[in-house]
Design an enzyme around this catalytic site. Sequence first.
Site, PDB file in Angstrom:
ATOM      1  N   LYS A   1       0.878  -1.151   0.028  1.00  0.00           N
ATOM      2  CA  LYS A   1      -0.102  -0.177  -0.019  1.00  0.00           C
ATOM      3  C   LYS A   1       0.919   1.230  -0.083  1.00  0.00           C
ATOM      4  O   LYS A   1       0.328   2.283  -0.378  1.00  0.00           O
ATOM      5  CB  LYS A   1      -0.893  -0.043   1.204  1.00  0.00           C
TER       6      LYS A   1
ATOM      7  N   GLY B   1       9.130  -1.624   2.561  1.00  0.00           N
ATOM      8  CA  GLY B   1       8.494  -1.559   3.984  1.00  0.00           C
ATOM      9  C   GLY B   1       9.224  -0.647   4.860  1.00  0.00           C
ATOM     10  O   GLY B   1       9.722   0.226   4.669  1.00  0.00           O
ATOM     11  N   THR B   2       8.958  -1.167   6.179  1.00  0.00           N
ATOM     12  CA  THR B   2       9.843  -0.339   7.610  1.00  0.00           C
ATOM     13  C   THR B   2      11.315  -0.437   7.274  1.00  0.00           C
ATOM     14  O   THR B   2      11.777   0.869   7.635  1.00  0.00           O
ATOM     15  CB  THR B   2       9.176  -1.007   8.696  1.00  0.00           C
ATOM     16  N   CYS B   3      11.913  -1.374   6.898  1.00  0.00           N
ATOM     17  CA  CYS B   3      13.189  -1.426   6.890  1.00  0.00           C
ATOM     18  C   CYS B   3      13.623  -0.304   5.897  1.00  0.00           C
ATOM     19  O   CYS B   3      14.804   0.426   6.382  1.00  0.00           O
ATOM     20  CB  CYS B   3      13.967  -2.871   6.488  1.00  0.00           C
TER      21      CYS B   3
ATOM     22  N   GLY C   1      -4.370  -4.175   0.426  1.00  0.00           N
ATOM     23  CA  GLY C   1      -4.967  -5.672   0.143  1.00  0.00           C
ATOM     24  C   GLY C   1      -5.948  -5.700   1.385  1.00  0.00           C
ATOM     25  O   GLY C   1      -5.753  -5.538   2.674  1.00  0.00           O
TER      26      GLY C   1
ATOM     27  N   GLY D   1      12.303   4.329  26.356  1.00  0.00           N
ATOM     28  CA  GLY D   1      12.565   3.001  25.978  1.00  0.00           C
ATOM     29  C   GLY D   1      14.116   2.585  26.270  1.00  0.00           C
ATOM     30  O   GLY D   1      14.734   3.499  26.283  1.00  0.00           O
TER      31      GLY D   1
ATOM     32  N   ARG E   1       5.384  -2.793  19.675  1.00  0.00           N
ATOM     33  CA  ARG E   1       4.766  -2.898  18.447  1.00  0.00           C
ATOM     34  C   ARG E   1       3.536  -3.897  18.425  1.00  0.00           C
ATOM     35  O   ARG E   1       3.687  -4.870  19.463  1.00  0.00           O
ATOM     36  CB  ARG E   1       5.894  -3.627  17.613  1.00  0.00           C
TER      37      ARG E   1
ATOM     38  N   HIS F   1      45.602 -11.161   8.142  1.00  0.00           N
ATOM     39  CA  HIS F   1      46.088 -10.186   9.259  1.00  0.00           C
ATOM     40  C   HIS F   1      46.638  -8.896   8.681  1.00  0.00           C
ATOM     41  O   HIS F   1      47.253  -9.154   7.539  1.00  0.00           O
ATOM     42  CB  HIS F   1      47.596 -10.983   9.931  1.00  0.00           C
TER      43      HIS F   1
END
Length: 466
Positions: A38, A43-45, A117, A180, A273, A449
């Site tokens: 939509k 998405g969020t990420c 959807g 938080g 969430r 190394h």
Amino acid sequence: MGDKRESFDVTIIGGGAGGYTAAQEAISKGFKVALIEKERVGGTCLNRGCVPTQCLLRDLIEYSFFVSSECIEKELTGTRINLQKVMERKNHVVDLLVSGTENTLLSGGVAVFQGEGTFMDAQTVRVRPSETVIQSKFIIIATGARYRLKPPLEFDHQYIWDTTDALHMESVPENIAIVGGGHRAMTFADIFHYLGSQVHVLTEASKILPDQDREITSRYRRVLKEKKVQLLTNVRVTGVEIERKRDTVDLNIESKKGPVSLKVSKVLVPGDREANAQGLNLGKTGLSLKDGLIPVDSHLMTPVPHIYAIGDVIGGKYVAHKAMEEGIAVVGRLAGETPKIDYGLIPSCLYTNPEVASIGLTEEEARRGSQDIEVGYFPFPAGTRPSILGLTEGINKVGIIKVVFEKKYGEVLGVHIIGPQATELISLASMAMKNQLGLQEIKEVVYPHPSFAENFLDAINDALSR
Ligand SMILES: Cc1cc2nc3c(=O)[nH]c(=O)nc-3n(C[C@H](O)[C@H](O)[C@H](O)COP(=O)(O)OP(=O)(O)OC[C@H]3O[C@@H](n4cnc5c(N)ncnc54)[C@H](O)[C@@H]3O)c2cc1C
């Protein structure tokens, strides 16, 4: 005119990390695939999570290295971060990655539908506003999660911010309270610290980063102290008053020592969430939420047999790689395979300065389960590569790699890292643990190394010597 009707083998609702990964996997296995999103794929990420936060952090941390380096003679006066440029770069990276993901989906053959959807029945989804009706053999719900706030906190998006508000700030608040103590809270505490805000972290828990190994957490606490971030644990916000004339927020806080008040310019709440399921019309499928999440069994199947759910919408660790792993597992199952996700081997990563990453059991968890536990260490300040890169002083002094193992067979049970490249190094541990390599087998690999990977070997050698 009738609705446009189409049918697919697999329909995915939600085009975030879980959804687009499932779509790509399903195409690779020969399914006919629809993806409904939509907003913007990613998405969020991609749009308001991992990618933009880490873009900001990268610029701010680089700037602080530059400013604090004694090897650079600064003839310029008045050097400062250009917030607008930082935001522009972040937006540019997000746009590039979103369009890259969209192109990969389309060129792979995924039918991407733009819109919301919503279920018409258990096998049919309508896309709004195009009103396309999609029938599908299997449906995967991957709609993510949204913030849930506990009163008296309520987002007004001007004074009380969610993380998306913070990612679009136009000016830097003089001081900010972050409510938080988890990964998101620490990420934004670092962003605002490097932007020059006075940061207050308020958490109801007794420690920050509650799912991390205790030793790592206490080292991270030292970092906050050094950065002059005020940390208040075991506290609860009981009152919020916005003073528009003074452009401040007054917080009333309940603490073990009694009531405390705090005046700040902004409050940021990364928030708990809950499933993003409002628009889905789940009632039409016979599904209902349980504790705010979509219930699934160990195969990620909901109580409706051909409907599956993955990612944040089902809870668990709110991380993109868990959602992706679930997307791959569900599609494997639809293809008749028997995939199994080992949730104990999903790494946790924090991309601040210093970074934190972990996998497997903490020392406390391991000791609770067995008597025969030992720990191997490597302190980063003793490392060659950290020394070369100047990462041994100040907050870098806290850096360690910690390997928790079972003594008898040398089985690695957990790896916990605070320090440079922790979020990259943790994949060495993932690879070893997934393939059940013991300490001796990990040692048999040749590590370059100088490198940070070699410091992982140093921790393994320390473990072997115990
Ligand atoms: C500030 C922040 C920082 C983060 N940093 C990290 C990090 O560094 N590393 C990490 O691993 N994780 C991070 N995360 C968490 C990570 O972003 C999520 O765990 C991940 O995006 C979950 O993927 P998902 O596919 O389940 O859901 P989402 O990525 O949220 O995707 C869900 C998608 O579904 C769409 N959608 C919802 N309802 C409908 C509908 N009815 N119809 C069509 N589309 C719909 C949404 O628009 C959205 O695009 C962060 C999160 C935040 C908020």
